[in-house]
Design a protein around this motif. Structure first.
Motif, mmCIF file in Angstrom:
data_model
loop_
_atom_site.group_PDB
_atom_site.id
_atom_site.type_symbol
_atom_site.label_atom_id
_atom_site.label_comp_id
_atom_site.label_asym_id
_atom_site.label_seq_id
_atom_site.Cartn_x
_atom_site.Cartn_y
_atom_site.Cartn_z
ATOM 1 N N VAL A 74 29.758 -2.551 -35.540
ATOM 2 C CA VAL A 74 30.456 -3.822 -35.538
ATOM 3 C C VAL A 74 31.951 -3.548 -35.329
ATOM 4 C CG1 VAL A 74 30.706 -3.855 -38.058
ATOM 5 C CG2 VAL A 74 30.566 -5.992 -36.826
ATOM 6 N N LEU A 75 32.603 -4.437 -34.591
ATOM 7 C CA LEU A 75 34.056 -4.349 -34.410
ATOM 8 C C LEU A 75 34.601 -5.703 -34.811
ATOM 9 C CD1 LEU A 75 35.867 -3.080 -31.169
ATOM 10 C CD2 LEU A 75 36.771 -4.886 -32.582
ATOM 11 N N CYS A 76 35.425 -5.701 -35.852
ATOM 12 C CA CYS A 76 35.968 -6.969 -36.335
ATOM 13 C C CYS A 76 37.401 -7.114 -35.848
ATOM 14 C CB CYS A 76 35.907 -7.015 -37.858
ATOM 15 S SG CYS A 76 36.472 -8.596 -38.498
ATOM 16 N N MET A 77 37.664 -8.217 -35.160
ATOM 17 C CA MET A 77 39.009 -8.480 -34.637
ATOM 18 C C MET A 77 39.711 -9.552 -35.463
ATOM 19 S SD MET A 77 38.384 -8.624 -30.518
ATOM 20 C CE MET A 77 40.120 -8.771 -30.080
ATOM 21 N N CYS A 85 28.517 -5.331 -31.919
ATOM 22 C CA CYS A 85 28.793 -6.758 -32.142
ATOM 23 C C CYS A 85 30.276 -6.938 -32.434
ATOM 24 C CB CYS A 85 28.007 -7.296 -33.332
ATOM 25 S SG CYS A 85 26.365 -7.835 -32.904
ATOM 26 N N ILE A 86 30.898 -7.855 -31.699
ATOM 27 C CA ILE A 86 32.307 -8.162 -31.948
ATOM 28 C C ILE A 86 32.362 -9.446 -32.752
ATOM 29 C CG2 ILE A 86 34.516 -8.703 -30.859
ATOM 30 C CD1 ILE A 86 33.676 -6.867 -28.591
ATOM 31 N N ILE A 87 33.012 -9.363 -33.898
ATOM 32 C CA ILE A 87 33.129 -10.533 -34.751
ATOM 33 C C ILE A 87 34.608 -10.821 -34.986
ATOM 34 C CG2 ILE A 87 30.889 -10.190 -35.893
ATOM 35 C CD1 ILE A 87 32.370 -8.929 -38.250
ATOM 36 N N GLY A 88 34.867 -12.028 -35.466
ATOM 37 C CA GLY A 88 36.251 -12.403 -35.756
ATOM 38 C C GLY A 88 36.378 -13.917 -35.711
ATOM 39 N N ALA A 89 37.398 -14.420 -36.385
ATOM 40 C CA ALA A 89 37.594 -15.861 -36.493
ATOM 41 C C ALA A 89 37.979 -16.454 -35.130
ATOM 42 C CB ALA A 89 38.690 -16.145 -37.522
ATOM 43 N N THR A 138 34.570 -9.294 -44.816
ATOM 44 C CA THR A 138 35.185 -10.624 -44.928
ATOM 45 C C THR A 138 36.710 -10.502 -44.879
ATOM 46 O OG1 THR A 138 33.337 -11.253 -46.328
ATOM 47 C CG2 THR A 138 35.198 -12.761 -46.281
ATOM 48 N N ALA A 139 37.258 -9.506 -45.568
ATOM 49 C CA ALA A 139 38.719 -9.309 -45.560
ATOM 50 C C ALA A 139 39.198 -9.012 -44.142
ATOM 51 C CB ALA A 139 39.094 -8.170 -46.500
#
Ligand code: ATP
Length: 241
Positions: free
Chosen positions: A204-207, A33-37, A227-228
């Motif tokens: 998960v991969l957070c961008m 899952c790719i997450i990010g604002a 979250t950070a």
């Protein structure tokens, strides 16, 4: 050798660098899952994996074969299909026609019309309805069905739950769980809903601002770390905040 291997991928829109040195691997049966604002570069990354955007640098390999230079239609034949953000169906064509186009142009394999209708039973009574008249959740189901009908090894699902009702999201994720449990393909999914992403992902991969801020199994991280990373806050910044 990984099913999908992405190395140091950089993507630009003119002078703007939207994806900066992203790397990850994906195995068959695994969900990333790719997450990010908003604006983090998720859609640009997905479009680049699908061959719709030409990267400025880096490498994409499928089962060890370099496919970086392949265009979108060639990647479908190689085994990567995307269900894009915004769905992009043929609005004047019926659900059945939209699905048939994909089936006729895709690879041979275990996903045929019957199996797609088994995974998304809500589409059965809608086969003769023009896609332009569907609800958001129904359109999303057709778009994912279309990607499945090309029998991919890697399926790319952009913004799965964007703009859908809670009931539609629940239904879609039930279908996605069944696809995931079949273990037939690798899934790369962009999901804005953090709780859902962390519950569904193997990794998960957070961008943030185009970079990979955090990557790994959700259980390896605290909610505060995620979250950070989501907001691109680094430890040294947090200490001075
Ligand atoms: P969102 O959740 O809002 O869709 P995202 O994480 O998918 O965001 P992208 O859509 O990939 O991010 O956008 C990354 C950056 O690239 C943003 O600054 C965006 O404004 C810019 N961008 C995206 N598409 C284009 C384009 N076609 N031309 C110019 N800039 C673009």
């Amino acid at each position: 050798m990984s099913l999908l291997s992405v190395t140091d991928l950089t993507c630009r829109h003119g002078l703007l660098t939207a994806v900066r040195g992203i790397g990850f691997t994906l195995e068959r049966g695994e969900t990333l899952c790719i997450i990010g604002a908003n604006g983090a570069g998720k859609t640009t990354l997905m479009r680049t994996l699908a061959g719709a955007h030409v990267p400025a640098g880096g490498r994409i390999a499928l089962a060890g074969r370099d496919i970086t230079a392949e265009r979108a239609f060639e990647r479908v034949r190689s085994g990567i299909s995307m269900s894009p953000e915004g769905r992009r169906l043929f609005a004047d064509m019926t659900v059945a026609e939209n699905l048939r186009v994909a089936a006729e142009n895709g690879r041979a394999g275990g996903w045929d019309m019957d199996r797609v209708l088994g995974a998304f039973p809500q589409l059965q009574p809608l086969l003769d309805v023009p896609a332009g008249r569907l609800s958001g959740g129904q359109r999303q189901a057709v778009a994912i069905g279309r990607a499945l009908l090309s029998n991919p090894d890697v399926i790319l699902l952009d913004e799965v739950s964007l703009g859908l009702s809670p009931a539609a999201i629940e239904g879609l994720y039930q279908s996605l769980s069944a696809i995931r449990e079949s273990g037939e393909m690798g899934i790369v999914l962009v999901e804005q809903d953090l709780t859902r992403a962390l519950g569904f992902a193997d990794r998960v991969l957070c961008m943030a601002e185009g970079r990979s801020e955090l990557q790994g199994p959700p259980a390896d991280f605290t909610r505060a770390q995620i979250t950070a990373a989501y907001f691109g806050i680094h430890d040294d910044e947090a200490r001075h905040a």
